[in-house]
Design an enzyme around this catalytic site. Structure first.
Site, PDB file in Angstrom:
ATOM      1  N   HIS A  58     -17.100 -32.016  -6.544  1.00 48.14           N
ATOM      2  CA  HIS A  58     -18.379 -31.508  -6.039  1.00 48.14           C
ATOM      3  C   HIS A  58     -19.195 -30.944  -7.197  1.00 48.14           C
ATOM      4  O   HIS A  58     -18.674 -30.177  -8.006  1.00 48.14           O
ATOM      5  CB  HIS A  58     -18.145 -30.409  -4.999  1.00 48.14           C
ATOM      6  CG  HIS A  58     -17.973 -30.945  -3.613  1.00 48.14           C
ATOM      7  ND1 HIS A  58     -18.192 -30.201  -2.478  1.00 48.14           N
ATOM      8  CD2 HIS A  58     -17.615 -32.179  -3.189  1.00 48.14           C
ATOM      9  CE1 HIS A  58     -17.973 -30.957  -1.413  1.00 48.14           C
ATOM     10  NE2 HIS A  58     -17.612 -32.146  -1.814  1.00 48.14           N
ATOM     11  N   TYR A  87     -22.685 -22.126   2.335  1.00 48.90           N
ATOM     12  CA  TYR A  87     -22.331 -20.732   2.630  1.00 48.90           C
ATOM     13  C   TYR A  87     -23.546 -20.126   3.305  1.00 48.90           C
ATOM     14  O   TYR A  87     -24.591 -19.966   2.668  1.00 48.90           O
ATOM     15  CB  TYR A  87     -22.033 -19.967   1.340  1.00 48.90           C
ATOM     16  CG  TYR A  87     -20.744 -20.352   0.658  1.00 48.90           C
ATOM     17  CD1 TYR A  87     -19.585 -19.611   0.877  1.00 48.90           C
ATOM     18  CD2 TYR A  87     -20.672 -21.439  -0.212  1.00 48.90           C
ATOM     19  CE1 TYR A  87     -18.394 -19.945   0.245  1.00 48.90           C
ATOM     20  CE2 TYR A  87     -19.478 -21.778  -0.850  1.00 48.90           C
ATOM     21  CZ  TYR A  87     -18.353 -21.024  -0.615  1.00 48.90           C
ATOM     22  OH  TYR A  87     -17.175 -21.350  -1.238  1.00 48.90           O
ATOM     23  N   PRO A 124     -11.616 -15.077   0.918  1.00 49.67           N
ATOM     24  CA  PRO A 124     -11.786 -16.486   0.526  1.00 49.67           C
ATOM     25  C   PRO A 124     -13.218 -16.883   0.149  1.00 49.67           C
ATOM     26  O   PRO A 124     -13.445 -18.021  -0.253  1.00 49.67           O
ATOM     27  CB  PRO A 124     -11.327 -17.256   1.772  1.00 49.67           C
ATOM     28  CG  PRO A 124     -11.420 -16.284   2.883  1.00 49.67           C
ATOM     29  CD  PRO A 124     -11.249 -14.918   2.323  1.00 49.67           C
ATOM     30  N   TYR A 127     -18.084 -19.444 -10.082  1.00 49.29           N
ATOM     31  CA  TYR A 127     -17.552 -20.294  -9.015  1.00 49.29           C
ATOM     32  C   TYR A 127     -16.683 -21.412  -9.586  1.00 49.29           C
ATOM     33  O   TYR A 127     -15.604 -21.702  -9.054  1.00 49.29           O
ATOM     34  CB  TYR A 127     -18.705 -20.886  -8.178  1.00 49.29           C
ATOM     35  CG  TYR A 127     -18.237 -21.460  -6.866  1.00 49.29           C
ATOM     36  CD1 TYR A 127     -18.290 -20.718  -5.695  1.00 49.29           C
ATOM     37  CD2 TYR A 127     -17.707 -22.755  -6.793  1.00 49.29           C
ATOM     38  CE1 TYR A 127     -17.835 -21.231  -4.490  1.00 49.29           C
ATOM     39  CE2 TYR A 127     -17.245 -23.280  -5.600  1.00 49.29           C
ATOM     40  CZ  TYR A 127     -17.325 -22.515  -4.446  1.00 49.29           C
ATOM     41  OH  TYR A 127     -16.867 -23.036  -3.261  1.00 49.29           O
TER      42      TYR A 127
HETATM   43  C1  LIG Z   1      -4.898 -17.664   6.168  1.00 51.11           C
HETATM   44  C2  LIG Z   1      -5.250 -17.849   4.716  1.00 51.11           C
HETATM   45  C3  LIG Z   1      -6.370 -18.598   4.361  1.00 51.11           C
HETATM   46  C4  LIG Z   1      -6.696 -18.782   3.027  1.00 51.11           C
HETATM   47  N1  LIG Z   1      -7.808 -19.489   2.685  1.00 51.11           N
HETATM   48  C5  LIG Z   1      -8.126 -19.645   1.377  1.00 51.11           C
HETATM   49  C6  LIG Z   1      -9.270 -20.357   0.986  1.00 51.11           C
HETATM   50  O1  LIG Z   1     -10.026 -20.848   1.811  1.00 51.11           O
HETATM   51  N2  LIG Z   1      -9.538 -20.477  -0.342  1.00 51.11           N
HETATM   52  C7  LIG Z   1      -8.698 -19.918  -1.302  1.00 51.11           C
HETATM   53  O2  LIG Z   1      -8.946 -20.075  -2.509  1.00 51.11           O
HETATM   54  N3  LIG Z   1      -7.615 -19.255  -0.951  1.00 51.11           N
HETATM   55  C8  LIG Z   1      -7.311 -19.108   0.360  1.00 51.11           C
HETATM   56  N4  LIG Z   1      -6.214 -18.420   0.699  1.00 51.11           N
HETATM   57  C9  LIG Z   1      -5.401 -17.892  -0.374  1.00 51.11           C
HETATM   58  C10 LIG Z   1      -4.456 -18.950  -0.923  1.00 51.11           C
HETATM   59  O3  LIG Z   1      -3.923 -19.703   0.114  1.00 51.11           O
HETATM   60  C11 LIG Z   1      -3.390 -18.190  -1.691  1.00 51.11           C
HETATM   61  O4  LIG Z   1      -4.015 -17.528  -2.756  1.00 51.11           O
HETATM   62  C12 LIG Z   1      -2.261 -19.086  -2.206  1.00 51.11           C
HETATM   63  O5  LIG Z   1      -1.513 -19.600  -1.147  1.00 51.11           O
HETATM   64  C13 LIG Z   1      -1.357 -18.265  -3.123  1.00 51.11           C
HETATM   65  O6  LIG Z   1      -0.193 -18.986  -3.392  1.00 51.11           O
HETATM   66  P1  LIG Z   1       1.172 -18.216  -3.635  1.00 51.11           P
HETATM   67  O7  LIG Z   1       2.160 -19.279  -3.898  1.00 51.11           O
HETATM   68  O8  LIG Z   1       0.960 -17.161  -4.648  1.00 51.11           O
HETATM   69  O9  LIG Z   1       1.490 -17.458  -2.274  1.00 51.11           O
HETATM   70  P2  LIG Z   1       1.845 -18.064  -0.838  1.00 51.11           P
HETATM   71  O10 LIG Z   1       1.055 -19.283  -0.582  1.00 51.11           O
HETATM   72  O11 LIG Z   1       1.754 -16.925   0.104  1.00 51.11           O
HETATM   73  O12 LIG Z   1       3.354 -18.514  -0.992  1.00 51.11           O
HETATM   74  C14 LIG Z   1       4.409 -17.572  -1.021  1.00 51.11           C
HETATM   75  C15 LIG Z   1       5.686 -18.255  -0.573  1.00 51.11           C
HETATM   76  O13 LIG Z   1       6.760 -17.323  -0.651  1.00 51.11           O
HETATM   77  C16 LIG Z   1       7.544 -17.408   0.518  1.00 51.11           C
HETATM   78  N5  LIG Z   1       8.192 -16.116   0.710  1.00 51.11           N
HETATM   79  C17 LIG Z   1       7.660 -14.978   1.203  1.00 51.11           C
HETATM   80  N6  LIG Z   1       8.557 -13.984   1.224  1.00 51.11           N
HETATM   81  C18 LIG Z   1       9.692 -14.515   0.740  1.00 51.11           C
HETATM   82  C19 LIG Z   1      10.992 -13.992   0.514  1.00 51.11           C
HETATM   83  N7  LIG Z   1      11.279 -12.712   0.828  1.00 51.11           N
HETATM   84  N8  LIG Z   1      11.929 -14.802   0.012  1.00 51.11           N
HETATM   85  C20 LIG Z   1      11.663 -16.086  -0.301  1.00 51.11           C
HETATM   86  N9  LIG Z   1      10.442 -16.660  -0.103  1.00 51.11           N
HETATM   87  C21 LIG Z   1       9.476 -15.867   0.399  1.00 51.11           C
HETATM   88  C22 LIG Z   1       6.573 -17.780   1.614  1.00 51.11           C
HETATM   89  O14 LIG Z   1       7.217 -18.416   2.708  1.00 51.11           O
HETATM   90  C23 LIG Z   1       5.612 -18.711   0.865  1.00 51.11           C
HETATM   91  O15 LIG Z   1       5.995 -20.068   0.966  1.00 51.11           O
HETATM   92  C24 LIG Z   1      -5.881 -18.207   2.037  1.00 51.11           C
HETATM   93  C25 LIG Z   1      -4.757 -17.469   2.384  1.00 51.11           C
HETATM   94  C26 LIG Z   1      -4.441 -17.269   3.714  1.00 51.11           C
HETATM   95  C27 LIG Z   1      -3.233 -16.441   4.066  1.00 51.11           C
END
Ligand SMILES: Cc1cc2nc3c(=O)[nH]c(=O)nc-3n(C[C@H](O)[C@H](O)[C@H](O)COP(=O)(O)OP(=O)(O)OC[C@H]3O[C@@H](n4cnc5c(N)ncnc54)[C@H](O)[C@@H]3O)c2cc1C
Length: 391
Positions: free
Chosen positions: A75, A203, A295, A386
């Site tokens: 984009h 937006y 987000p 952005y």
């Molecule tokens: C509902 C929602 C909508 C979102 N929308 C956007 C968006 O539109 N744009 C954007 O940029 N970001 C968005 N985000 C943020 C983005 O999804 C996160 O920043 C991203 O997923 C971060 O990745 P991560 O691997 O750090 O954490 P997570 O994706 O949270 O992954 C963490 C992993 O650790 C695992 N885990 C947790 N506790 C334990 C444990 N005790 N032992 C072992 N494993 C464990 C979980 O099951 C998970 O698989 C959104 C987040 C949410 C919750």
């Protein structure tokens, strides 16, 4: 007790944990991922959809670019609107860079496939994870898997287990400094197999509240409306969503809106959160385990990627005995995290209506959008943030 050994134990098999593991294994460093959920559950979570170009390049470095380059949609810009103004932010023209529309579920699928091809150990459905001896030369992680208590011995632990994980809480409370802002609304999002209402994201700040028109591909849209925190998904029939969304986006776009059944619908609360420091002995926090952004600036997944970049390069040096990178990890990552925090907070404030706000707040939002409409400098600043600050 069964004992496994690895160089880097990774808690959490979401985007942070998988990408870190992929990059480390490519560099010849052994990892084991401990994930609480099943693979299907991880892949069913509909979240981020916009990749900064730095994230795209990092995924290329990780060797997971083939499908992204085929199916992702670059984009060149986006629109910010209120009911009177529609301001185009031309990322390409202002910064020379683009962003890539490619869903988090796709990124995660590609990483799981790449990890399987590499033969990396990913243990699913682990529970009761406990991290020990972080101040010793070697650390270990105890966990339950397939009904048995197991131990994973390692040099380093990467806490990639999201906001609700155990890693952050392993750092003593008195050593952590936490910063938080909880916003008084959430985003109701739907996924629908319909063509996007516009070829770039919109937006929209309307008098009825915020809406975002985004997409995953040419026949899959992700649309959002701002809702009170008290609302439940059951309160929102598809028809109610389409009616509300349609009156919040510019009428010209609404006239092109194609509606259809939702295939996913969820409400996400909005929060800004940072926990400092990101390092505690041999433990390093990565991604959502250390920070959350609303987000609105599309930063969550991208910040996870920049943390991974800082940490994986530092760990490659550390296993060879050069520790300056891991010593600087927290400071380097936090500098970029705070800038993304500021941008996400600013976008959220500029585009949402807050309950009980006064007329002055509304004028400030209008003036900000007006300034963007008339100042190329202001648009460039927004575009630069952005598309993603360098890492
Ligand atoms: C509902 C929602 C909508 C979102 N929308 C956007 C968006 O539109 N744009 C954007 O940029 N970001 C968005 N985000 C943020 C983005 O999804 C996160 O920043 C991203 O997923 C971060 O990745 P991560 O691997 O750090 O954490 P997570 O994706 O949270 O992954 C963490 C992993 O650790 C695992 N885990 C947790 N506790 C334990 C444990 N005790 N032992 C072992 N494993 C464990 C979980 O099951 C998970 O698989 C959104 C987040 C949410 C919750």
């Amino acid at each position: 007790m069964t004992t496994l050994t690895t160089q880097v134990a990774i808690i959490g098999g979401g985007p942070s944990g998988l990408l870190l593991s992929q990059l480390l294994n490519k560099a010849g460093i052994d990892t084991v991922i401990l994930e609480r959920a099943t693979r299907d559950h991880v892949l069913s979570r509909i979240r981020a959809g916009i990749l900064e170009w730095g994230t795209v390049e990092l995924l290329r470095e990780a060797g997971v670019d083939a499908r992204m380059d085929k199916e992702g949609i670059p984009h060149d810009g986006c629109y910010l609107t209120d009911e009177e103004l529609m301001v185009h932010i031309d990322f390409k023209g202002l910064t020379g860079k683009q962003v890539m529309v490619y869903g988090q579920t796709e990124v995660t699928t590609d990483l799981y496939n790449a990890q399987a091809a590499m033969g990396t150990t990913v243990l699913h459905e682990v529970s009761d994870v406990e991290i020990h001896d972080l101040d010793q030369a070697k650390s270990y992680v105890d966990f339950t898997h397939e009904g048995t208590r197991k131990r994973l011995e390692c040099l380093y632990v990467a806490g990639c287990d999201g906001f609700h994980g155990v890693s952050r809480k392993t750092i003593p409370e008195e050593k952590r400094k936490e910063f938080e802002r909880v916003y008084p609304f959430g985003w109701l999002g739907i996924l629908s197999e319909t063509p996007p209402v516009n070829d770039e994201l919109i937006y929209s700040n309307s008098r009825h509240g915020f809406a975002l028109a985004s997409m995953r591909n040419e026949n899959l849209v992700r649309y959002y409306v701002q809702v009170p925190l008290t609302d439940k998904v059951e309160d929102w029939s598809d028809q109610r969503f389409w009616d509300e969304f349609s009156r919040r986006i510019p009428s010209e776009a609404a006239s092109r809106l194609v509606t259809g059944p939702s295939i996913e619908k969820s409400i996400a609360p909005l929060r800004s959160f940072v926990s400092e420091p990101l390092r505690w002995g041999n433990l390093f926090l990565v991604g959502d385990s250390a920070h959350i952004v609303p987000p609105t600036g599309a930063k969550g997944l991208n910040l996870a990627a920049s943390d991974v970049y800082y940490l994986y390069t530092a760990l490659i040096d550390a296993v060879k005995g050069k520790t300056s990178g891991i010593d600087e990890y927290s400071t380097r990552a936090l500098a970029r995290i705070w800038k993304a925090m500021r941008f996400s907070w600013q976008m959220t404030t500029m585009l949402h209506r807050f309950d009980g706000e006064d007329a002055f707040a509304e004028q400030m939002r209008k003036a900000t959008l007006n300034h963007l409409a008339t100042s190329e400098t202001a648009r460039r600043d927004l575009a630069e943030n952005y598309i993603g600050l360098p890492f």
